[in-house]
Write an enzyme that holds these catalytic residues in place. Structure first.
Site, short mmCIF file in Angstrom:
data_model
loop_
_atom_site.label_atom_id
_atom_site.label_comp_id
_atom_site.label_asym_id
_atom_site.label_seq_id
_atom_site.Cartn_x
_atom_site.Cartn_y
_atom_site.Cartn_z
N ALA A 171 10.71 2.89 -0.84
CA ALA A 171 11.97 2.63 -0.68
C ALA A 171 12.06 1.16 -1.41
O ALA A 171 12.90 0.62 -2.12
CB ALA A 171 12.51 2.25 0.99
N ALA A 172 10.90 0.02 -1.22
CA ALA A 172 10.76 -0.82 -1.88
C ALA A 172 10.65 -0.79 -3.61
O ALA A 172 11.67 -1.43 -4.21
CB ALA A 172 9.79 -1.77 -1.50
N ASP A 206 14.14 2.84 6.02
CA ASP A 206 13.50 2.23 5.20
C ASP A 206 14.21 1.39 4.15
O ASP A 206 13.96 0.23 3.96
CB ASP A 206 12.29 2.99 4.42
CG ASP A 206 11.06 3.23 5.48
OD1 ASP A 206 11.10 3.26 6.66
OD2 ASP A 206 10.17 3.85 4.83
N GLY A 266 3.38 3.46 5.28
CA GLY A 266 4.18 3.20 6.43
C GLY A 266 4.81 1.87 6.20
O GLY A 266 5.53 1.14 7.05
N LEU A 267 4.52 0.95 5.26
CA LEU A 267 5.04 -0.12 4.74
C LEU A 267 6.20 -0.11 3.88
O LEU A 267 6.60 -0.99 3.31
CB LEU A 267 4.06 -1.02 4.03
CG LEU A 267 3.10 -1.45 5.07
CD1 LEU A 267 1.97 -2.44 4.43
CD2 LEU A 267 3.38 -2.01 6.46
N GLY A 268 6.97 1.15 3.62
CA GLY A 268 8.15 1.30 2.85
C GLY A 268 7.96 1.02 1.33
O GLY A 268 8.90 0.42 0.58
N SER A 269 6.82 1.56 0.66
CA SER A 269 6.43 1.37 -0.78
C SER A 269 7.41 2.11 -1.51
O SER A 269 7.99 1.56 -2.45
CB SER A 269 5.06 1.44 -1.03
OG SER A 269 4.84 3.04 -1.41
N PRO A 316 0.78 -1.11 -0.07
CA PRO A 316 0.04 0.06 -0.05
C PRO A 316 0.83 1.41 0.05
O PRO A 316 1.91 1.43 0.56
CB PRO A 316 -0.62 -0.05 1.20
CG PRO A 316 -0.83 -1.68 1.70
CD PRO A 316 0.74 -2.12 1.16
O1 PMV Z 1 8.02 5.36 5.58
P1 PMV Z 1 7.46 5.28 6.86
O2 PMV Z 1 6.25 6.00 7.00
O3 PMV Z 1 7.57 3.99 7.42
O4 PMV Z 1 8.35 6.11 7.94
C1 PMV Z 1 9.83 6.04 8.21
C2 PMV Z 1 9.96 6.26 9.56
C3 PMV Z 1 10.23 7.73 9.93
O5 PMV Z 1 10.86 7.47 11.12
C4 PMV Z 1 8.80 8.38 10.49
C5 PMV Z 1 11.00 8.45 9.06
C6 PMV Z 1 12.36 8.28 8.71
O6 PMV Z 1 13.02 8.56 7.93
O7 PMV Z 1 12.94 7.29 9.88
#
Ligand code: PMV
Length: 330
Positions: free
Chosen positions: A127-128, A169, A122-125, A118
């Site tokens: 970066a993945a 991430d 917050g599941l790292g889409s 999604p």
């Molecule tokens: O990408 P997310 O939504 O899982 O957020 C990453 C985690 C944070 O600590 C909020 C930001 C970061 O760069 O570490």
């Protein structure tokens, strides 16, 4: 065709404070994946070669790359994604990989990106997708990059997604292993003494991490002493959680999650929807629960006994979660 994939991730402990140098724990989630396919598109090479915008000068060669990302309705030649002052993250990944590998000319390419992670949850889409693209592109041109190189390239794109990312991430997704992460320090793998089960509940609300990270920064700038105390408490929780996970004594882990969630509420990165799912998970028998990632929407996580996982997952769906995943951390 060259294909590569990368998993999603959850942050178990320490989000936001990790941006300020405190430790955080994150694990890959392999049930969701981003995939990138790179194809040399000789059939349309002549067509693709035609410059789409004459005034792009030396950028004309970018018209030989076509990007498809059906999940976000994006079907564009690369150059169209470079017109804004800040390049589109998908375009930035390609340019960074080409620069890193010293590639200046190539046949017409089609790059297709799909993902079951999604978006903005917050599941790292982000970066993945970057990691999958970096792996597929470099392999397509016959280069094998090591994880350190892939991680560094993915971090560059994370800056476009997040503004001031900690790098957690891209690190957990590149190495696809549980990590104990401290910004700027060498990666440390987290050894899991005894497997434990997590239920992930998605509020279905997209919430850009850049905004929540930016708002936390505003708080911090207004009263550094106060918020640094909160970050330090979060960091201590992450350290205690590491000990519990590594020793296989996960009994206190649920309570640490609850405490971490309270501190995230204090940082104003939770939301009524996240709080509701967290409460429902606890009421359905979870040992502890918290939001995971940037917050304001996106996902929450609950620590559960394996036999309670289904029950907690369906309680989350009843409470309004758009999706509930069960994952074993081992
Ligand atoms: O990408 P997310 O939504 O899982 O957020 C990453 C985690 C944070 O600590 C909020 C930001 C970061 O760069 O570490």
């Amino acid at each position: 065709m060259t294909t590569a994939s990368a998993p999603g991730k959850i942050i178990l402990f320490g989000e936001h404070a990790v941006v300020y140098g405190h430790p955080a724990l994150a694990v890959p989630v392999t049930q969701v994946q981003a995939t990138a396919d790179v194809t040399t598109d000789l059939a349309t090479d002549a067509e693709a070669n035609k410059p789409i915008k004459k005034d792009l000068g030396e950028k004309n060669w970018h018209s030989r790359i076509f990007i498809e990302a059906p999940d976000i309705g994006l079907f564009f030649p690369l150059e169209a994604l470079l017109l804004d002052q800040t390049p589109h993250p998908l375009a930035a990944v390609i340019i960074n990989v080409f620069q890193f590998l010293g590639i200046t000319s190539h046949p017409a390419l089609k790059i297709r990106v799909t993902s079951t992670i999604p978006i903005a949850s917050g599941l790292g889409s982000g970066a993945a997708v970057s990691v999958a693209m970096i792996r597929a592109l470099s392999a397509h041109f016959g280069h094998t990059l090591d994880n350190e190189q892939i991680n560094a390239l993915a971090y560059e794109t994370e800056k476009l997604h997040h503004g001031t990312p900690s790098g957690i991430d891209n690190t957990v997704i590149t190495y696809a292993r549980p990590v104990y992460f401290v910004k700027g320090k060498p990666i440390e793998t987290l050894r899991v003494g005894r497997p434990f089960t997590i239920v992930i509940g998605n509020t279905g609300i997209r919430a850009p991490t850049k905004e929540s990270v930016g708002d936390v920064r505003k708080l911090w700038e207004m009263d550094k002493k106060r918020w640094e105390k909160v970050f330090a408490k979060v960091g201590t929780i992450a350290q205690q959680a590491r000990k519990a996970i590594e020793s296989g004594k996960s009994d206190g882990l649920g309570m640490l999650m609850d405490e971490n969630h309270t501190l995230l509420q204090e940082l104003a990165v939770s939301s009524p929807e996240l709080d509701r799912l967290v409460s429902m998970a606890r009421a359905a028998g979870a040992d502890g629960a918290k939001l995971s990632g940037g917050g304001r929407g996106g996902n929450m996580i609950a620590l559960v006994k394996p036999e309670r996982a289904e029950l907690v997952a369906s309680a989350l769906i009843t409470a309004g979660a758009k999706q509930a995943l069960i994952t074993e951390i081992s």
